[in-house]
Design an enzyme around this catalytic site. Structure first.
Site, PDB file in Angstrom:
ATOM      1  N   LEU A   7      -6.109  -6.866  -2.390  1.00  0.00           N
ATOM      2  CA  LEU A   7      -5.887  -5.971  -3.527  1.00  0.00           C
ATOM      3  C   LEU A   7      -4.511  -6.267  -4.121  1.00  0.00           C
ATOM      4  CD1 LEU A   7      -7.175  -2.534  -2.175  1.00  0.00           C
ATOM      5  CD2 LEU A   7      -8.453  -4.505  -3.033  1.00  0.00           C
ATOM      6  N   ARG A  14       6.921   1.925  -8.219  1.00  0.00           N
ATOM      7  CA  ARG A  14       8.106   2.331  -7.461  1.00  0.00           C
ATOM      8  C   ARG A  14       9.115   1.192  -7.257  1.00  0.00           C
ATOM      9  NH1 ARG A  14       4.208   5.089  -3.027  1.00  0.00           N
ATOM     10  NH2 ARG A  14       2.776   3.608  -4.009  1.00  0.00           N
ATOM     11  N   LYS A  21       4.346  -6.259  -8.372  1.00  0.00           N
ATOM     12  CA  LYS A  21       4.841  -6.081  -6.999  1.00  0.00           C
ATOM     13  C   LYS A  21       4.456  -7.227  -6.071  1.00  0.00           C
ATOM     14  CE  LYS A  21       3.148  -2.692  -4.419  1.00  0.00           C
ATOM     15  NZ  LYS A  21       3.063  -1.337  -3.858  1.00  0.00           N
ATOM     16  N   GLY A  79      -7.082   2.739  -9.135  1.00  0.00           N
ATOM     17  CA  GLY A  79      -7.021   3.046  -7.707  1.00  0.00           C
ATOM     18  C   GLY A  79      -7.667   1.983  -6.831  1.00  0.00           C
ATOM     19  N   THR A  80      -7.371   2.087  -5.524  1.00  0.00           N
ATOM     20  CA  THR A  80      -7.834   1.061  -4.577  1.00  0.00           C
ATOM     21  C   THR A  80      -9.363   1.039  -4.446  1.00  0.00           C
ATOM     22  OG1 THR A  80      -7.371   2.649  -2.814  1.00  0.00           O
ATOM     23  CG2 THR A  80      -5.715   0.959  -3.192  1.00  0.00           C
ATOM     24  N   ASP A 104       0.343  -5.597  -0.543  1.00  0.00           N
ATOM     25  CA  ASP A 104       1.753  -5.252  -0.333  1.00  0.00           C
ATOM     26  C   ASP A 104       2.063  -4.980   1.134  1.00  0.00           C
ATOM     27  OD1 ASP A 104       0.398  -2.873  -0.074  1.00  0.00           O
ATOM     28  OD2 ASP A 104       1.725  -1.717  -1.378  1.00  0.00           O
ATOM     29  N   ALA A 377      41.951 -39.690  -2.714  1.00  0.00           N
ATOM     30  CA  ALA A 377      41.947 -38.324  -3.259  1.00  0.00           C
ATOM     31  C   ALA A 377      41.832 -38.352  -4.778  1.00  0.00           C
ATOM     32  CB  ALA A 377      43.233 -37.617  -2.859  1.00  0.00           C
ATOM     33  N   ASN A 383      30.337 -41.162 -14.747  1.00  0.00           N
ATOM     34  CA  ASN A 383      28.979 -41.708 -14.816  1.00  0.00           C
ATOM     35  C   ASN A 383      28.288 -41.446 -16.145  1.00  0.00           C
ATOM     36  OD1 ASN A 383      28.939 -38.954 -14.255  1.00  0.00           O
ATOM     37  ND2 ASN A 383      26.948 -39.078 -13.259  1.00  0.00           N
ATOM     38  N   ARG A 437      46.662 -49.235 -14.978  1.00  0.00           N
ATOM     39  CA  ARG A 437      47.519 -48.097 -15.332  1.00  0.00           C
ATOM     40  C   ARG A 437      48.723 -48.638 -16.070  1.00  0.00           C
ATOM     41  NH1 ARG A 437      49.080 -47.747  -8.997  1.00  0.00           N
ATOM     42  NH2 ARG A 437      50.891 -49.114  -9.073  1.00  0.00           N
TER      43      ARG A 437
HETATM   44  C1  UD1 Z   1      -2.517   2.809   0.296  1.00  0.00           C
HETATM   45  C2  UD1 Z   1      -3.545   3.693   0.965  1.00  0.00           C
HETATM   46  C3  UD1 Z   1      -2.854   4.518   2.056  1.00  0.00           C
HETATM   47  C4  UD1 Z   1      -2.184   3.598   3.045  1.00  0.00           C
HETATM   48  C5  UD1 Z   1      -1.248   2.611   2.342  1.00  0.00           C
HETATM   49  C6  UD1 Z   1      -0.788   1.542   3.313  1.00  0.00           C
HETATM   50  C7  UD1 Z   1      -5.200   4.229  -0.750  1.00  0.00           C
HETATM   51  C8  UD1 Z   1      -5.708   5.301  -1.650  1.00  0.00           C
HETATM   52  N1  UD1 Z   1      -4.144   4.573  -0.010  1.00  0.00           N
HETATM   53  O1  UD1 Z   1      -1.591   3.662  -0.352  1.00  0.00           O
HETATM   54  O2  UD1 Z   1      -3.797   5.336   2.724  1.00  0.00           O
HETATM   55  O3  UD1 Z   1      -1.469   4.364   3.996  1.00  0.00           O
HETATM   56  O4  UD1 Z   1      -1.914   1.944   1.260  1.00  0.00           O
HETATM   57  O5  UD1 Z   1       0.155   0.664   2.785  1.00  0.00           O
HETATM   58  O6  UD1 Z   1      -5.763   3.166  -0.685  1.00  0.00           O
HETATM   59  N2  UD1 Z   1      -4.090  -1.797  -6.028  1.00  0.00           N
HETATM   60  C9  UD1 Z   1      -5.037  -2.399  -6.839  1.00  0.00           C
HETATM   61  N3  UD1 Z   1      -5.602  -1.662  -7.835  1.00  0.00           N
HETATM   62  C10 UD1 Z   1      -5.288  -0.358  -8.063  1.00  0.00           C
HETATM   63  C11 UD1 Z   1      -4.331   0.252  -7.218  1.00  0.00           C
HETATM   64  C12 UD1 Z   1      -3.743  -0.495  -6.204  1.00  0.00           C
HETATM   65  O7  UD1 Z   1      -5.345  -3.572  -6.671  1.00  0.00           O
HETATM   66  O8  UD1 Z   1      -5.856   0.229  -8.990  1.00  0.00           O
HETATM   67  C13 UD1 Z   1      -3.453  -2.608  -4.951  1.00  0.00           C
HETATM   68  C14 UD1 Z   1      -1.953  -2.667  -5.082  1.00  0.00           C
HETATM   69  O9  UD1 Z   1      -1.566  -3.833  -5.831  1.00  0.00           O
HETATM   70  C15 UD1 Z   1      -1.513  -2.772  -3.630  1.00  0.00           C
HETATM   71  C16 UD1 Z   1      -2.616  -2.074  -2.850  1.00  0.00           C
HETATM   72  O10 UD1 Z   1      -3.719  -1.978  -3.721  1.00  0.00           O
HETATM   73  O11 UD1 Z   1      -1.420  -4.111  -3.200  1.00  0.00           O
HETATM   74  C17 UD1 Z   1      -2.200  -0.685  -2.381  1.00  0.00           C
HETATM   75  O12 UD1 Z   1      -1.868   0.125  -3.493  1.00  0.00           O
HETATM   76  P1  UD1 Z   1      -0.706   1.194  -3.446  1.00  0.00           P
HETATM   77  O13 UD1 Z   1      -0.692   1.910  -4.753  1.00  0.00           O
HETATM   78  O14 UD1 Z   1       0.539   0.602  -2.979  1.00  0.00           O
HETATM   79  O15 UD1 Z   1      -1.284   2.208  -2.343  1.00  0.00           O
HETATM   80  P2  UD1 Z   1      -0.453   3.186  -1.423  1.00  0.00           P
HETATM   81  O16 UD1 Z   1      -0.068   4.389  -2.207  1.00  0.00           O
HETATM   82  O17 UD1 Z   1       0.606   2.463  -0.711  1.00  0.00           O
HETATM   83 CA    CA Z   2       1.437   0.473  -0.869  1.00  0.00          CA
END
Ligand code: UD1
Ligand code: CA
Length: 451
Positions: A7, A14, A21, A79-80, A104, A377, A383, A437
């Site tokens: 992901l 942040r 990131k 979201g994830t 990450d 020295a 060059n 010289r």
């Molecule tokens: C997430 C988990 C959390 C866990 C933590 C561990 C979820 C909802 N929460 O939270 O339970 O403890 O990771 O590190 O999954 N990403 C996408 N698309 C999106 C959003 C995020 O690809 O729409 C990717 C981000 O680039 C990142 C990863 O998903 O690499 C995690 O996203 P992030 O927003 O950092 O999740 P956390 O709040 O850390």
């Molecule tokens: Ca994270």
């Protein structure tokens, strides 16, 4: 059958950065490269990278990655869970396991992922995830268990009440799913949470058959959301690298003040003095002493070389050389055995034969020096004529006097002597003395009239 999805679509709000990131650097590699490297021995049939925020940049950085990733676009980033929904189409016919990695979480070991996959296949659970007990679980999703030890649900930090936040078992963001079952529940995700996003973590309760594996080494599951976590991770990675090399016979006088790259290899009985840094691809031979205060990047250094307070970049240094203090070796500086480069000397794209010495205040560029040449020295190879670079050649055993300027192209033979303060524009044959010289004038009995 195994598919891996990383992901990497999130913005990383942040981090407060213009860079996505997952492209933030950590000990010389990006976060997402490190995540992909942690899949080491798994040999998946499919490698998918979910990209979204600044997708072109992330794709450009990874298009030549040896794992041959397939890029899947997530637009917008909701979201994830929404990220993994994007796999429904590319994995429509897939019926194996899907390992999902957060882009990450960069310090995972491939052994840990191997064990997670093994455990998942053994139990036959719908999902198995990595968890850890953290002293400070702030920010992570909390993992709640059923009486039988399996996972009931994951609640994000911001959605937890006071009581729930006391749970120190966290979700590491690493999951092994049985894909045919995951794809049934993915469409059922709702955005009924504080962020209004689709959470992958909600699939756990929807699946109703989730196992977990607790990680002992907490450094492995550190997620990076801000610069301070990035710095902590860098610290942990550096610690791992230094411990590895100490176990291989390298001494550090002040380990915490030194940084290494993964592609730096050391021989035995190397001593690294404080404030020394190694970047890129280096090979450092047995018995070398580097530092204090040196930066070595993309160099090959043979055995018994001493480097003090100097910067070396793209140089090849043969055994027994002495470099510094305050020397600057630039790309294609090729030093033969026992060469001595002293203070305030810069060497670029030049070859120096065995035992030659450039001890003080010199620039040697586009030059070829034989063996036992003594560069006085302040000697400069001029060059560059403003348009092109030209070569200077100096034969074995020659000496240049202090403050000589050798205007290239120029050829000095063997055992040549150049008088101090000379500016030479013409070749000098073997064994000759060259003076270029103004003659000294003497006016006897000269005194300035009183003013
Ligand atoms: C997430 C988990 C959390 C866990 C933590 C561990 C979820 C909802 N929460 O939270 O339970 O403890 O990771 O590190 O999954 N990403 C996408 N698309 C999106 C959003 C995020 O690809 O729409 C990717 C981000 O680039 C990142 C990863 O998903 O690499 C995690 O996203 P992030 O927003 O950092 O999740 P956390 O709040 O850390
Ligand atoms: Ca994270």
């Amino acid at each position: 059958m195994l598919a891996i999805a990383v992901l990497a679509a999130g913005k990383g709000t942040r981090m407060k950065s213009d860079l996505p990131k997952v492209l933030q650097p950590l000990a010389g590699a990006t976060l997402v490269e490190r995540v992909m490297a942690s899949t080491g021995t798994l040999k998946p049939e499919r490698m998918l990278l979910i990209v979204g925020h600044q997708a072109e940049k992330v794709e450009a950085a990874l298009k030549d990655h040896p794992s041959g990733p397939q890029f899947v676009l997530q637009q917008p980033q909701n979201g994830t869970g929404h990220a993994v929904q994007q796999l429904l189409e590319p994995l429509a016919d897939f019926d194996g396991d899907l390992l999902v990695l957060n882009g990450d979480v960069p310090l995972l070991r491939s052994e840990t992922l191997d064990a997670l996959l093994g455990n998942h296949r053994k139990t036959g659970a719908a999902v198995t995830l990595l968890t850890a007990h953290l002293e400070n679980p702030t920010g992570y999703g909390r993992v709640f268990l059923k009486a039988d030890g399996s996972v009931r649900e994951i609640i994000e930090h911001r959605d937890c009440n006071e009581e729930q936040r006391k749970n120190s078992l966290i979700n590491a963001g690493i999951y092994c799913f049985h894909w045919p079952r995951l794809k049934q529940v993915l469409p059922k995700l709702s955005a009924d949470n504080d962020q209004g996003e689709l959470y992958l973590t909600d699939t756990v309760s929807l699946l109703g058959d989730a196992g977990h594996q607790v990680v002992q080494d907490l450094s492995e599951i550190t997620g990076i959301n801000n610069r301070s976590q990035l710095a902590q991770c860098e610290g942990m990675l550096q610690e791992r690298l230094r411990s590895h090399w100490m176990a291989e016979g390298v001494s550090f006088i002040d380990p915490a003040s030194c940084t290494l790259s993964e592609d730096t290899r050391f021989g035995r009985d190397v001593i690294i003095e404080p404030q020394s840094h190694f970047r890129g691809n280096n090979t450092i031979g047995d018995g070398c002493k580097i530092g204090p205060g040196s930066l070595v990047q993309d160099c090959v250094i043979e055995s018994d070389v001493h480097v003090v307070l100097s910067m070396l970049n793209g140089a090849k240094v043969s055994s027994g050389c002495r470099i510094g203090p305050y020397a600057h070796l630039r790309p294609q500086a090729l030093l033969g055995k026992g060469v001595r480069i002293g203070n305030f000397v810069e060497v670029k794209k030049s070859q120096l034969g065995e035992g030659s010495k450039v001890n003080h205040l010199s620039y040697i560029g586009d030059a070829e020096l034989g063996s036992r040449v003594n560069v006085g020295a302040g000697t400069i190879t001029a060059n560059y004529d403003g348009i092109s670079k030209h070569r200077t050649v100096i034969g074995d055993g020659s000496k240049t006097g202090a403050n000589s300027v050798l205007v290239a192209p120029i050829n000095l033979g063997r055992n040549v002597t150049v008088g101090a303060g000379s500016t030479l524009t013409k070749d000098v044959p073997d064994g000759a003395l060259a003076l270029g010289r103004a003659r000294q004038l003497l006016k006897q009995g000269w005194s300035t009239p009183p003013s």
